[in-house]
Design a protein around this motif. Sequence first.
Motif, mmCIF file in Angstrom:
data_model
loop_
_atom_site.group_PDB
_atom_site.id
_atom_site.type_symbol
_atom_site.label_atom_id
_atom_site.label_comp_id
_atom_site.label_asym_id
_atom_site.label_seq_id
_atom_site.Cartn_x
_atom_site.Cartn_y
_atom_site.Cartn_z
ATOM 1 N N ILE A 1 0.855 -1.185 0.000
ATOM 2 C CA ILE A 1 0.000 0.000 0.000
ATOM 3 C C ILE A 1 0.892 1.235 0.000
ATOM 4 N N ILE A 2 0.894 1.942 -1.132
ATOM 5 C CA ILE A 2 1.708 3.144 -1.289
ATOM 6 C C ILE A 2 0.887 4.353 -0.856
ATOM 7 N N ARG A 3 1.333 5.046 0.187
ATOM 8 C CA ARG A 3 0.643 6.278 0.574
ATOM 9 C C ARG A 3 1.241 7.434 -0.204
ATOM 10 N N THR A 4 0.408 8.159 -0.926
ATOM 11 C CA THR A 4 0.917 9.336 -1.628
ATOM 12 C C THR A 4 1.428 10.337 -0.600
ATOM 13 N N VAL A 5 2.271 11.235 -1.053
ATOM 14 C CA VAL A 5 3.029 12.096 -0.150
ATOM 15 C C VAL A 5 2.123 12.819 0.846
ATOM 16 N N ASP A 6 2.560 12.796 2.111
ATOM 17 C CA ASP A 6 1.823 13.441 3.196
ATOM 18 C C ASP A 6 2.768 14.424 3.864
ATOM 19 N N PHE A 7 2.510 15.722 3.702
ATOM 20 C CA PHE A 7 3.369 16.740 4.303
ATOM 21 C C PHE A 7 2.624 17.483 5.403
ATOM 22 N N ASP A 8 1.826 16.738 6.156
ATOM 23 C CA ASP A 8 1.090 17.342 7.251
ATOM 24 C C ASP A 8 1.923 17.244 8.530
ATOM 25 N N MET B 1 -2.960 4.752 -1.430
ATOM 26 C CA MET B 1 -3.746 5.308 -0.334
ATOM 27 C C MET B 1 -3.559 6.821 -0.262
ATOM 28 N N ILE B 2 -4.640 7.536 -0.081
ATOM 29 C CA ILE B 2 -4.629 9.000 0.017
ATOM 30 C C ILE B 2 -4.696 9.400 1.494
ATOM 31 N N PRO B 3 -3.757 10.249 1.952
ATOM 32 C CA PRO B 3 -3.783 10.679 3.356
ATOM 33 C C PRO B 3 -4.686 11.886 3.570
ATOM 34 N N VAL B 4 -5.030 12.126 4.818
ATOM 35 C CA VAL B 4 -5.762 13.317 5.272
ATOM 36 C C VAL B 4 -7.021 13.554 4.434
ATOM 37 N N LEU C 1 -8.644 3.649 -5.331
ATOM 38 C CA LEU C 1 -7.880 4.214 -4.235
ATOM 39 C C LEU C 1 -8.446 3.841 -2.873
ATOM 40 N N GLY C 2 -7.537 3.682 -1.906
ATOM 41 C CA GLY C 2 -7.909 3.549 -0.509
ATOM 42 C C GLY C 2 -7.767 4.893 0.176
#
Length: 601
Positions: free
Chosen positions: A354-361, A400-403, A431-432
Amino acid sequence: MRQTFGAMAALPGEITIPCETRSETVIIGPAFILSDVVTEPPLHVVPEADRETERDNFRAAVFRSTYAYTERIKQAADNLPINIREEVEEMLQVEMMMLQDPGMRKKIEDEIAAGKSAARASYDFFSNYTKFLRQATNAKMRGMAEAVESVLLAVLQQLGHVTGPTLADAPDGSIPVTPYLPVGMTSFLRGAEGIRIHGMINSRGTDEDHTNIVARGLGVGIARIDENTLKQIENGDIVIVDGPNKKIIFNPAATTFESYSAKSQADISTQRALLKKAQGDDGIVRTRNGDEVKVAANISCSDDVDGTNAVNAAGIGLYRTELELQRANSMISEDKWHDMFFDVVSRTQRGNVIIRTVDFDGDKANDSFDSQDIEKIVWRQMNAALRVADEIGYDRVGVMIPVVTSAAHLKTFQDVMDKEAARLGIAPIKLGAMVETKEFVCDLENADAAFFSLGTNDLIADIIGFNRFDREERNRLHDPTDPRVLAAIAATAAVGNAKGIPVSVCGDLGSDPRYFALLAGAGIRSVSAGASAVPVMKEVARRIDTATAKKLFGVMIATSDRDERLRLLDEFNARELGLRNRSLDSGWTSGLATTQPAPQP
């Protein structure tokens, strides 16, 4: 150790001080003082007859330093994993270019001709440059100050102004002590047999600088203390770095040392038994009452794949991609993302990735990239993941999309994915979504997702209402047992089960055995943990009865007092799981060799 810690000097015996660290391990070892500290050379006028010799000494020092950098690059190539290796090699190349810069060499030689020593002329030139960089508003420029100081250190060492041991000389298992370690030296943390230095003590740096990022990727903890205290540590002093409790114990009393050592040895023995047990399954374990539980792994770089395979994790439930950008500190091309993703997926032996796209939070923030940069990064990552799925198999790749804040928010990303897949002429990836905002929890019924993954770190902070990056606020308010948090976890599990959408936990709760009973009681049957925690999480899953955990969950969510909730949870863990203070009793009736639990420090 000399008892000269200022106000603490009157304290007899051991001294405990707080430290900054992100390490979750306890490291015990002798201090090893590194000599790689830049000190100011004396200022005196060199006689004119000696200036040519001084210039020749400088030129020879530059030549020898260049050779030393070549050797460091080779060391990095031999000892570091591919992604970390590239970052370190690039930084070393930059430093070597500074060293070979004709303009720099001319200015220093002019100063030597005017009467300065080679050491003093080098110090003045590079120190002025460093001072300028450290005053910059741009974080990347401030970070370059350490690289410039690293070049100065190399020259001063070759001139004989700085002598003594470096990290290359540190004995295996020691705890090196130095104000700051240049990133180019991090390859010496690792040897032919793997990591040989497991922890360091510094006084400078941040969690997000190059050296700390590389060290964290290698699994090496860096503890930071104030410079005055650091200067008073001597070679051979016994030091305990207690990462989980963010403290360092110097000159430990016999009882303290024995307590930490006993726990460390007991933990090692239990971990070995759990690892052997984990290697005999396929990542899916059964609870006492027959429910299946999936235990996947979290990773930050491709080198972590070996660790997930070693514990038979059921795939990779979270591949954090922002760390790759922090290491590069620059944009990464789609082709390079493809190569990294392909490497991870092809080497993962079980399950999918599961690749999470970049999360800069929050703590992952990077002021080098603006919103348009981030959009471009996500677009490149989606395309790279699509290509890998088409090449290796769609069952092996998840995105996977964060936030995520709402079902509509998730759909905007899915629209991009669908458009890019159509452009490439291949099937899209569904997408997850990470569930880490209370708004999204309320809109889960409307979400068309491949899976839900609970990001409990942000979710807990969002629901309770505190800044998770404020240490004082987090310590005071963070509470995974809060009924509102429990309700959100249960609601996510219920929606997922009703709609046939897989639900997992990839936040810190997924790696913490203390809270597994609550997850199981809420209906969660899949977690993703750090590789080192996978064997422990598998074991608590084997030991639990989910029907009993469900009863506990019902009591907990109806209990208003926090202390009472924690008491109920800890009593359940001790009684039902043989779990005390996050340590498993290996004498529990799980089939492990019978030993008594170690005393807790």
